[in-house]
Design a protein around this motif. Structure first.
Motif, PDB file in Angstrom:
ATOM      1  N   SER A  28      30.538  37.305  41.389  1.00 53.08           N
ATOM      2  CA  SER A  28      30.500  38.767  41.556  1.00 53.08           C
ATOM      3  C   SER A  28      29.492  39.200  42.610  1.00 53.08           C
ATOM      4  CB  SER A  28      30.170  39.441  40.226  1.00 53.08           C
ATOM      5  OG  SER A  28      31.198  39.215  39.308  1.00 53.08           O
ATOM      6  N   VAL A  29      28.370  38.502  42.677  1.00 54.15           N
ATOM      7  CA  VAL A  29      27.329  38.868  43.639  1.00 54.15           C
ATOM      8  C   VAL A  29      27.779  38.567  45.068  1.00 54.15           C
ATOM      9  CG1 VAL A  29      24.999  38.225  44.430  1.00 54.15           C
ATOM     10  CG2 VAL A  29      25.424  38.661  42.018  1.00 54.15           C
ATOM     11  N   CYS A  30      28.584  37.544  45.235  1.00 52.43           N
ATOM     12  CA  CYS A  30      29.007  37.120  46.575  1.00 52.43           C
ATOM     13  C   CYS A  30      30.275  37.830  47.053  1.00 52.43           C
ATOM     14  CB  CYS A  30      29.214  35.607  46.596  1.00 52.43           C
ATOM     15  SG  CYS A  30      27.693  34.679  46.408  1.00 52.43           S
ATOM     16  N   LYS A  31      30.458  39.077  46.685  1.00 46.42           N
ATOM     17  CA  LYS A  31      31.621  39.834  47.155  1.00 46.42           C
ATOM     18  C   LYS A  31      31.332  40.443  48.518  1.00 46.42           C
ATOM     19  CE  LYS A  31      33.997  41.337  43.006  1.00 46.42           C
ATOM     20  NZ  LYS A  31      34.412  42.500  42.229  1.00 46.42           N
ATOM     21  N   VAL A  38      34.764  32.953  49.836  1.00 44.87           N
ATOM     22  CA  VAL A  38      34.857  31.513  49.620  1.00 44.87           C
ATOM     23  C   VAL A  38      33.521  30.994  49.097  1.00 44.87           C
ATOM     24  CG1 VAL A  38      35.216  29.283  50.755  1.00 44.87           C
ATOM     25  CG2 VAL A  38      36.651  31.237  51.362  1.00 44.87           C
ATOM     26  N   LEU A  39      32.429  31.495  49.658  1.00 46.52           N
ATOM     27  CA  LEU A  39      31.108  31.085  49.200  1.00 46.52           C
ATOM     28  C   LEU A  39      30.932  31.381  47.710  1.00 46.52           C
ATOM     29  CD1 LEU A  39      28.169  30.123  49.703  1.00 46.52           C
ATOM     30  CD2 LEU A  39      27.621  32.507  50.212  1.00 46.52           C
ATOM     31  N   GLY A  45      31.893  28.110  41.094  1.00 50.29           N
ATOM     32  CA  GLY A  45      32.538  26.915  40.547  1.00 50.29           C
ATOM     33  C   GLY A  45      31.573  25.748  40.426  1.00 50.29           C
ATOM     34  N   ALA A  46      30.659  25.625  41.391  1.00 45.76           N
ATOM     35  CA  ALA A  46      29.675  24.540  41.339  1.00 45.76           C
ATOM     36  C   ALA A  46      28.740  24.707  40.139  1.00 45.76           C
ATOM     37  CB  ALA A  46      28.872  24.502  42.632  1.00 45.76           C
ATOM     38  N   LEU A  47      28.360  25.929  39.845  1.00 50.91           N
ATOM     39  CA  LEU A  47      27.495  26.154  38.680  1.00 50.91           C
ATOM     40  C   LEU A  47      28.211  25.812  37.378  1.00 50.91           C
ATOM     41  CD1 LEU A  47      25.640  29.433  39.665  1.00 50.91           C
ATOM     42  CD2 LEU A  47      24.632  27.188  39.298  1.00 50.91           C
ATOM     43  N   VAL A  99      42.613  28.043  44.751  1.00 49.79           N
ATOM     44  CA  VAL A  99      42.137  29.434  44.674  1.00 49.79           C
ATOM     45  C   VAL A  99      41.783  29.952  46.055  1.00 49.79           C
ATOM     46  CG1 VAL A  99      40.219  30.873  43.856  1.00 49.79           C
ATOM     47  CG2 VAL A  99      41.396  29.364  42.274  1.00 49.79           C
ATOM     48  N   VAL A 100      41.119  29.137  46.856  1.00 48.72           N
ATOM     49  CA  VAL A 100      40.741  29.568  48.210  1.00 48.72           C
ATOM     50  C   VAL A 100      41.987  29.777  49.058  1.00 48.72           C
ATOM     51  CG1 VAL A 100      39.583  28.829  50.324  1.00 48.72           C
ATOM     52  CG2 VAL A 100      38.439  28.568  48.128  1.00 48.72           C
ATOM     53  N   LYS A 101      42.960  28.869  48.977  1.00 46.00           N
ATOM     54  CA  LYS A 101      44.205  29.032  49.746  1.00 46.00           C
ATOM     55  C   LYS A 101      44.949  30.287  49.323  1.00 46.00           C
ATOM     56  CE  LYS A 101      45.299  24.262  50.910  1.00 46.00           C
ATOM     57  NZ  LYS A 101      46.208  23.138  50.634  1.00 46.00           N
ATOM     58  N   GLU A 102      45.059  30.509  48.015  1.00 47.21           N
ATOM     59  CA  GLU A 102      45.779  31.680  47.508  1.00 47.21           C
ATOM     60  C   GLU A 102      45.075  32.969  47.921  1.00 47.21           C
ATOM     61  OE1 GLU A 102      46.817  33.604  43.221  1.00 47.21           O
ATOM     62  OE2 GLU A 102      47.044  31.445  43.419  1.00 47.21           O
TER      63      GLU A 102
END
Length: 171
Positions: A28-31, A38-39, A45-47, A99-102
């Motif tokens: 949410s923060v990285c919007k 993507v970040l 996802g990494a967390l 998810v990134v591709k979509e």
């Protein structure tokens, strides 16, 4: 040793839960402009992955540290944890890539309601013979309401939308 194992399991579960809960927050923060980035997807996802993999590690360490677990059982625990971690990593990577591709794909175009109403009526006309006066009036009413609703929603003047619909059918 069982008291120590229980304490390690509880602390590990708490840390895993905190990491998993931090994933959506980072997303949410990285919007950027009300869109996920993507970040954000990768970092969030990494967390979550770190929490899940960390919990697998805690379970494996705790299981092998028990007094009555020796030799072959230790090996089996680590193999099972490694297999579960491998499956989890493959899932996470494939899911993140999808998810990134979509997310980068262009959204499908939305049909103009007036054109849809006209096309339905044209199909009705070809399939069931000529339209009656009542059906023609009803079709224009539906198209007119759809155009007005679309004009209110998009800010495009209703007359322009109507003329586009008519040009589509060569009228």
């Amino acid at each position: 040793m069982p008291t120590h194992a229980l304490a390690v399991s509880i602390v590990g579960a708490a840390i895993a839960a905190a990491l998993a809960a931090a994933g959506p927050v980072v997303l949410s923060v990285c919007k950027w402009r009300q869109q996920h980035t993507v970040l954000g997807v990768v970092a969030g996802g990494a967390l979550v992955a770190a929490g899940a993999l960390g919990e697998l590690w805690v379970v494996a360490v705790t299981g092998t540290g028990l007094d009555n677990v020796t030799g072959t059982a230790d090996t089996f625990i680590w193999l099972a944890a490694g297999g579960a971690a491998s499956v989890l990593i493959v899932y996470l990577v494939r899911n993140t890539v999808d998810v990134v591709k979509e997310g980068k794909a262009t959204p499908p175009a939305q049909a103009d309601p007036a054109i849809v109403a006209a096309a339905v009526q044209a199909g009705h006309c070809c399939e069931n013979g000529p339209l009656t006066v009542e059906e023609i009036v009803a079709a224009f009413d539906v198209a007119d309401e759809a155009v007005k609703a679309r004009a209110d929603k998009t800010g495009t003047p209703a007359a322009e939308l109507s003329s586009r619909a008519l040009r589509t059918f060569g009228i």
